[in-house]
Write a protein that holds these residues in place. Structure first.
Motif, PDB file in Angstrom:
ATOM      1  N   UNK A   1      36.634  49.100  32.039  1.00 38.03           N
ATOM      2  CA  UNK A   1      37.942  48.855  32.635  1.00 38.03           C
ATOM      3  C   UNK A   1      37.758  48.280  34.043  1.00 38.03           C
ATOM      4  N   UNK A   2      38.205  47.056  34.231  1.00 29.96           N
ATOM      5  CA  UNK A   2      38.042  46.373  35.512  1.00 29.96           C
ATOM      6  C   UNK A   2      39.418  46.094  36.106  1.00 29.96           C
ATOM      7  N   UNK A   3      39.606  46.488  37.357  1.00 28.05           N
ATOM      8  CA  UNK A   3      40.840  46.205  38.082  1.00 28.05           C
ATOM      9  C   UNK A   3      40.561  45.150  39.145  1.00 28.05           C
ATOM     10  N   UNK A   4      41.289  44.045  39.101  1.00 31.42           N
ATOM     11  CA  UNK A   4      41.166  42.989  40.108  1.00 31.42           C
ATOM     12  C   UNK A   4      42.390  43.066  41.005  1.00 31.42           C
ATOM     13  N   UNK A   5      42.196  43.382  42.283  1.00 27.41           N
ATOM     14  CA  UNK A   5      43.323  43.589  43.194  1.00 27.41           C
ATOM     15  C   UNK A   5      43.011  42.950  44.563  1.00 27.41           C
TER      16      UNK A   5
ATOM     17  N   UNK B   1      38.878  34.952  39.071  1.00 25.38           N
ATOM     18  CA  UNK B   1      37.881  36.006  38.869  1.00 25.38           C
ATOM     19  C   UNK B   1      37.887  36.469  37.421  1.00 25.38           C
ATOM     20  N   UNK B   2      39.070  36.673  36.868  1.00 26.91           N
ATOM     21  CA  UNK B   2      39.180  37.108  35.478  1.00 26.91           C
ATOM     22  C   UNK B   2      38.540  36.099  34.529  1.00 26.91           C
ATOM     23  N   UNK B   3      38.832  34.812  34.741  1.00 25.44           N
ATOM     24  CA  UNK B   3      38.275  33.764  33.871  1.00 25.44           C
ATOM     25  C   UNK B   3      36.755  33.736  33.960  1.00 25.44           C
ATOM     26  N   UNK B   4      36.220  33.914  35.171  1.00 26.35           N
ATOM     27  CA  UNK B   4      34.770  33.922  35.338  1.00 26.35           C
ATOM     28  C   UNK B   4      34.116  35.063  34.584  1.00 26.35           C
ATOM     29  N   UNK B   5      34.705  36.250  34.682  1.00 21.72           N
ATOM     30  CA  UNK B   5      34.163  37.411  33.968  1.00 21.72           C
ATOM     31  C   UNK B   5      34.231  37.200  32.462  1.00 21.72           C
TER      32      UNK B   5
ATOM     33  N   UNK C   1      44.897  42.650  36.175  1.00 22.82           N
ATOM     34  CA  UNK C   1      45.071  41.875  37.392  1.00 22.82           C
ATOM     35  C   UNK C   1      46.284  42.377  38.160  1.00 22.82           C
ATOM     36  N   UNK C   2      46.101  42.610  39.438  1.00 22.20           N
ATOM     37  CA  UNK C   2      47.180  43.115  40.271  1.00 22.20           C
ATOM     38  C   UNK C   2      47.201  42.303  41.577  1.00 22.20           C
TER      39      UNK C   2
END
Length: 360
Positions: A2-6, A23-27, A37-38
């Motif tokens: 579980x990854x949170x990008x904030x 960042x999400x696309x890269x991961x 994503x937040x």
């Protein structure tokens, strides 16, 4: 996992939402994870959009003035009986940095517009401003009158006008507004920790002008309804907070805390294995309570891995590991110009480091 990008926005490059997506696309180009994503901010630019998104708000458009009194299309967000306004919308920092001739008048126009639409509860996001007029411009737009030594009214007070204020009147100012000031810093109105000495250089001021602005804020303070010298947060957005607070009062709060509650951020961090945050530049100002610092502290609280992925990093250590877009092969200018692509590539490195246990 579980990854949170904030993250915060990368000023001059990408919005917080665009940072999240890069960042999400890269991961995801490396492998799939449960990613949340937040898009976030700490009270600066983008605050109203973030809060409106969390509260299912609406947007209203109007015309207002920018920091150099040029006409522009502005907007406010609303939900329920509340309006949310960013000082950066009308009074934001521009490529042309001329803080001595910049005014917060447009922010006052947006506030006045909100009131005309029936919104007396206003949350004002303070940060990202290009002015340092102590809020004199905003107060002027709302009906306050500032006069020079000859008794003439100063129509659009700017930074250079502050030392020429020899009289003020608040009889005809718009009344009955309930303000919440969402700040990303706790700096006071003037002095060594005030709006001019801490922030005016990044808005184009030289050493002489910084002192002139600080002296001007002291002069303005003498004519305000309430003494602002010791009020934490009053120096936010070039003193817009202090100028408005002096007349209207209200509540000065951390913009981060307001958004934290509205988005249930702490719950989302508790549910995550890794939290990725970042901003355009992480430096000593970050430690004054900006977003990346607050996120890193929450990750400590809940014992979560915290990754800082910023455009540039300068003499600061936060989180479990830090990544900068600026490095030996990438200049600041290149990082700003190619932030989206560089974030995408750096995110691939981040997820590989996590998998290889390089981040402990």
């Amino acid at each position: 996992m579980n990854i949170l990008i904030v993250p915060d926005s990368f000023k001059g490059s990408l919005s917080s939402k665009e940072v999240c997506q890069s960042i999400k696309s890269g991961i995801e180009s490396v492998e799939k994870h449960n990613i949340t994503c937040l898009p976030f901010t700490d009270g600066g630019e983008g605050f109203s959009e973030c809060l409106s998104g969390f509260c299912n708000g609406e947007i209203l458009y109007t015309h207002c003035s920018d920091i150099y009194t040029r006409g522009m299309k502005g907007h406010i967000y609303t939900y329920g009986n509340t309006a949310i306004i960013d000082s950066a919308t009308a009074s934001g920092l521009q490529k042309k940095k001329d803080v001595m001739n910049a005014t917060s008048y447009g922010t006052g126009e947006l506030i006045k517009f909100a009131v005309s639409k029936g919104f007396k509860n206003i949350i004002l996001g303070l940060g990202g401003s290009g002015c340092c007029d102590g809020g004199a411009g905003a107060l002027s737009a709302l009906g306050a009158v500032f006069r020079d030594i000859d008794g003439y009214e100063i129509d659009y007070p700017t930074g250079k006008d502050l030392n020429n204020i020899y009289g003020a009147g608040f009889t005809n100012i718009v009344k009955g507004i309930n303000f919440t000031y969402a700040c990303d810093v706790d700096n006071v109105y003037f002095g060594k920790n005030g709006a001019a000495y801490v922030f005016a250089k990044q808005k184009g001021a030289n050493d002489k002008q910084v002192k002139e602005l600080d002296d001007g804020l002291k002069m303005l303070n003498a004519f305000l309804p309430r003494d602002m010298r010791d009020v934490k947060g009053s120096g936010a957005a070039g003193g817009i907070c202090g100028g408005l607070y002096s007349f209207y009062g209200g509540e000065i709060k951390s913009g981060f805390d307001i958004l934290c509650d509205a988005s249930r951020l702490e719950e989302k961090i508790k549910e995550s294995d890794v939290v990725i945050t970042g901003e355009g530049k992480t430096d000593k100002q970050t430690l004054m309570g900006k977003l990346v610092y607050k996120i890193s502290e929450l990750c400590k609280k809940y014992n979560k891995k915290c990754i800082v992925l910023s455009g540039d990093i300068e003499n600061v250590k936060l989180g479990d590991k830090m990544y900068s877009l600026v490095d030996k092969s990438t200049s600041v200018e290149e990082a700003i110009e190619n932030a989206q692509k560089l974030l995408y590539e750096k995110a691939k490195i981040v997820i590989k480091d996590i998998n290889n246990s390089c981040i402990k």
